[in-house]
Design a protein around this motif. Structure first.
Motif, PDB file in Angstrom:
ATOM      1  N   ASP A  38       0.829  -1.212   0.000  1.00  0.00           N
ATOM      2  CA  ASP A  38       0.000   0.000   0.000  1.00  0.00           C
ATOM      3  C   ASP A  38       0.862   1.260   0.000  1.00  0.00           C
ATOM      4  O   ASP A  38       0.655   2.174  -0.799  1.00  0.00           O
ATOM      5  N   LYS A 108      -6.824   3.163  -4.594  1.00  0.00           N
ATOM      6  CA  LYS A 108      -7.320   2.229  -3.597  1.00  0.00           C
ATOM      7  C   LYS A 108      -8.824   2.429  -3.455  1.00  0.00           C
ATOM      8  O   LYS A 108      -9.280   3.534  -3.174  1.00  0.00           O
ATOM      9  N   THR A 116      -4.869  -4.095  -1.497  1.00  0.00           N
ATOM     10  CA  THR A 116      -5.860  -4.138  -2.569  1.00  0.00           C
ATOM     11  C   THR A 116      -5.905  -2.785  -3.275  1.00  0.00           C
ATOM     12  O   THR A 116      -6.078  -1.754  -2.629  1.00  0.00           O
ATOM     13  N   VAL A 117      -5.717  -2.801  -4.595  1.00  0.00           N
ATOM     14  CA  VAL A 117      -5.793  -1.575  -5.388  1.00  0.00           C
ATOM     15  C   VAL A 117      -6.591  -1.859  -6.650  1.00  0.00           C
ATOM     16  O   VAL A 117      -6.870  -3.012  -6.977  1.00  0.00           O
TER      17      VAL A 117
END
Length: 135
Positions: A38, A108, A116-117
């Motif tokens: 992230d 995101k 998670t993107v």
């Protein structure tokens, strides 16, 4: 450990990454955890950098750092994609599909879990998982 600057806000730790150097002086960074992924993808990567991730399975987010408005050639992009495949569950397989886009097209989704993107303007590279020859 987080630092507390003068304004009292906590500054997050920098992401823990593997760093590789490709021919031409390009630097490639691969995140070690979901939280590192992230920070690398959303905070460290510049808008002109390239972002990579193996398709359809867990793996590191990988960023190819592009400085001074350079345009990486296809061979450089392919090598960065091979690093992304190496730092994924596809490492033991044959050829892997790796998604790539410029980092400015990575975002995101609201409420998504770490790592998670979503991406736009995807290119797909089919590569064998590998590290650069000098590693």
């Amino acid at each position: 450990m987080t630092e507390r600057p003068e304004n009292g806000r906590q500054r997050p730790d920098p992401p823990r990454v593997w760093i590789y150097t490709l021919p031409g002086g390009y630097r490639v960074m691969a995140g070690k955890t979901d939280a590192d992924n992230d920070r690398l993808s959303l905070k460290v990567a510049g808008p002109r950098d390239w972002w990579f991730h193996v398709r359809g399975m867990p793996g590191s987010h990988v960023v190819l750092v592009v400085a001074d408005n350079r345009v990486p050639d296809r061979n450089t992009l392919t090598q960065a994609a091979a690093i992304a495949a190496y730092h994924s569950k596809a490492r033991g397989g044959g050829i892997a599909a790796v998604s790539a886009t410029m980092a400015c097209h990575v975002s995101k989704p609201r409420g998504a879990k770490p790592g998670t993107v979503q991406i736009r303007k995807e290119r797909v590279f089919k590569v064998r998982p590998a590290l650069p020859e000098n590693y």
